[in-house]
Design an enzyme around this catalytic site. Structure first.
Site, PDB file in Angstrom:
ATOM      1  N   LEU A  64       1.242  -1.498   0.384  1.00 27.70           N
ATOM      2  CA  LEU A  64      -0.130  -0.049   0.206  1.00 27.70           C
ATOM      3  C   LEU A  64       0.679   1.061   0.495  1.00 27.70           C
ATOM      4  O   LEU A  64       1.390   1.453   0.795  1.00 27.70           O
ATOM      5  CB  LEU A  64      -1.255  -0.227   1.038  1.00 27.70           C
ATOM      6  CG  LEU A  64      -1.975  -1.102   1.447  1.00 27.70           C
ATOM      7  CD1 LEU A  64      -2.238  -1.809   3.266  1.00 27.70           C
ATOM      8  CD2 LEU A  64      -3.051  -0.780  -0.087  1.00 27.70           C
ATOM      9  N   HIS A  65       0.774   1.727  -1.305  1.00 26.75           N
ATOM     10  CA  HIS A  65       1.826   3.183  -0.928  1.00 26.75           C
ATOM     11  C   HIS A  65       1.068   4.719  -1.913  1.00 26.75           C
ATOM     12  O   HIS A  65       1.654   5.820  -1.567  1.00 26.75           O
ATOM     13  CB  HIS A  65       2.688   3.413  -2.074  1.00 26.75           C
ATOM     14  CG  HIS A  65       3.057   2.610  -3.278  1.00 26.75           C
ATOM     15  ND1 HIS A  65       1.659   1.655  -3.642  1.00 26.75           N
ATOM     16  CD2 HIS A  65       2.873   3.708  -3.960  1.00 26.75           C
ATOM     17  CE1 HIS A  65       2.068   1.912  -5.118  1.00 26.75           C
ATOM     18  NE2 HIS A  65       2.655   3.777  -4.785  1.00 26.75           N
TER      19      HIS A  65
END
Ligand code: UDP
Length: 362
Positions: A204-205
Site C-alpha cells: 500500500l503506498h
C-alpha cells in the site's frame, strides 16, 4: 533511427527489461536509455538494474525535491543531454510517473516525436497525480502503445487517430515471462518460513490510502483481522513508513506478530511471493496486472482502476476500504467461489517485440 527511452521509477524499470535485447535485432536502430533518478536508492532502483542486467546509458541524477522541482530538473537535464550527447529521432516514455510527463514535455518542446508505452489507461479520477500525467502525456504523443482494449477505446474517444494506436500487449508481463526461472529460484518463502503456510501479500503506498491518519488506522485494524488467520507479508513503501511514523502508528503496526514487515523487495522475491500467495491486498497499479497474469486473487483498495481488464477478465476486484466488504471477498476466496480469471489478450511475453515492429513500420 535514434531512440531515447526515459525511465525513472521502479514500475518503469520493470516495464523496459527487454528493450535493449530486442533493439539489438534491428541494425538501423540505436537505443539509449536515460534514467532520471526519480527513484534512486538501493531497494527502489539499484536492485532492479542488477537483477535485470540493465545498464542505463545516462543517469540524470535528479535531486530529491518537490514534484515541480523534479519535473523541471529532469527537463533541463534531458534537454542538455539531447543537445550535447544524443539526439533522438523519437523519444519513448513509460507509464504515468513524473519522469513520464517530464520526458513528454521535453520531447514536445524540442520538436522530437514521442511514443508512450502503456498509453490510454484512465482511472477517470483526476485527484490521482498519475491520471494527470497520463492525460497530459497522451495529449502530446505521436504513437500510442496500448496494453489493453480500454486504452484504445479511451484514446479514440479523446480524438486520437486509429492508425497511431498500437495494441501491443503488456511489457510488464514480458518481464514476468522472461525471468520466470529466476523468480522460481528466489528463496523468499524459505527465508520467512512461508513454504507450507497459506499467506497473503500486501502493498500500500498511494496517497489516498496512506497519507491520512484515519486510513492508516483502518489499515492496522485490517491487518489485525487478517492476522487472526494468516501470515501477511508487507513489503513497505518508504512513503507508507514515513506516514506511519508521522502519525505515531508505526510501533502499533510492528506489534502484530503475524505481520512480516520487510523493506521493499527485489523483483524476483516479490514475484515469487505473488505467485504462491493465497491472495493479495494492494493499491498498486502494476500488481493488479501481475496477479491477473498469475491468476492469483487480488483485492484492490481503490474506488477505480485505470486497468479495468484486470477486473473484467482477470482476478482483480476493486473493494472499498471496509473490513466487512473485504471479509466477504476473503470468504469467497476461501470457499472457492471467487472468480478464476483469464489472461488478457497479448499478455504473452512478446509486447516489446510488437513495439519494435510498430516502430520500424511506422
Ligand atoms: N514490486 C517489487 N517489490 C516490492 C513491491 C512491488 O518488485 O516490494 C513491483 C511490483 O511487482 C510491480 C511494481 O513493483 O512490478 C509496481 O510498483 P508500484 O506498486 O510501486 O507502482 P504502481 O504499479 O502502482 O505504479
Amino acid at each position: 533511427m535514434n531512440l531515447l527511452l526515459i525511465i525513472g521509477t521502479r514500475p518503469n524499470f520493470i516495464k523496459v527489461t527487454r528493450f535493449k535485447e530486442v533493439a539489438a535485432k534491428y541494425p538501423n536502430i540505436t537505443l539509449k536509455i536515460a534514467h532520471t533518478g526519480q527513484h534512486y536508492d538501493a531497494t527502489m532502483a539499484d536492485v532492479f538494474f542488477q537483477q535485470f542486467n540493465l545498464t542505463p546509458d545516462y543517469f540524470l541524477n535528479v535531486g530529491a525535491g518537490s514534484q515541480n522541482f523534479q519535473i523541471a530538473d529532469i527537463m533541463l537535464k534531458l534537454e542538455e543531454l539531447i543537445n550535447t550527447k544524443f539526439k533522438p529521432d523519437l523519444m519513448l516514455v513509460v507509464g504515468d510517473v513524473n519522469s513520464t510527463l517530464a520526458g513528454a514535455l521535453t520531447a514536445n518542446k524540442l520538436n522530437i516525436k514521442l511514443a508512450h508505452v502503456e498509453s490510454g489507461l484512465r482511472s477517470f479520477d483526476e485527484t490521482m497525480p498519475e491520471e494527470i500525467n497520463r492525460i497530459l502525456t497522451d495529449k502530446i504523443c505521436n504513437l500510442y502503445f496500448v496494453t489493453e482494449p480500454s486504452g484504445s477505446e479511451n484514446l479514440k474517444k479523446e480524438g486520437v487517430q486509429n492508425d497511431k494506436i498500437k495494441f501491443v500487449g503488456n511489457t510488464m508481463i514480458d518481464t514476468l515471462v522472461g525471468f520466470s526461472d529466476k523468480i522460481e529460484q528466489a528463496d523468499i518463502l524459505e527465508k520467512h518460513n512461508l513454504t507450507k503456510q497459506p499467506y497473503i501479500l500486501t502493498t500500500l503506498h498511494r496517497p489516498a490510502t496512506v497519507d491520512f491518519e484515519d486510513g492508516l488506522k483502518k489499515l492496522i485494524e485490517l491487518f489485525e483481522n487478517i492476522a487472526k488467520k494468516y501470515k501477511a507479508v508487507f513489503p513497505i513503501h518508504p512513503r507508507t513508513v514515513a506516514n506511519l511514523k508521522k502519525f505515531g502508528l508505526y510501533d502499533k503496526l510492528m506489534q502484530n506478530k503475524n505481520l512480516i514487515i520487510t523493506e521493499p523487495l527485489d523483483y524476483f522475491a516479490f514475484q515469487k511471493l505473488i505467485k504462491y500467495s493465497k491472495f493479495i491486498i494492494t493499491d498498486s497499479g502494476g500488481i493488479q496486472e501481475e496477479s491477473t497474469f498469475l491468476q492469483v486473487p487480488c483485492l484492490t483498495l481503490r474506488n477505480n482502476t485505470e486497468r479495468p481488464v484486470t477486473c473484467t477478465e482477470g482476478t482483480n476486484t476493486l473493494v472499498k476500504f471496509d473490513i466487512a466488504e473485504i471479509s466477504k471477498l476473503i470468504s469467497e476466496i476461501e470457499n472457492g467461489t471467487y472468480k478464476k480469471g483469464k489472461v488478457p489478450a497479448l499478455w504473452d511475453g512478446h509486447a516489446t517485440e510488437r513495439i519494435f515492429e510498430a516502430l520500424t513500420s511506422a
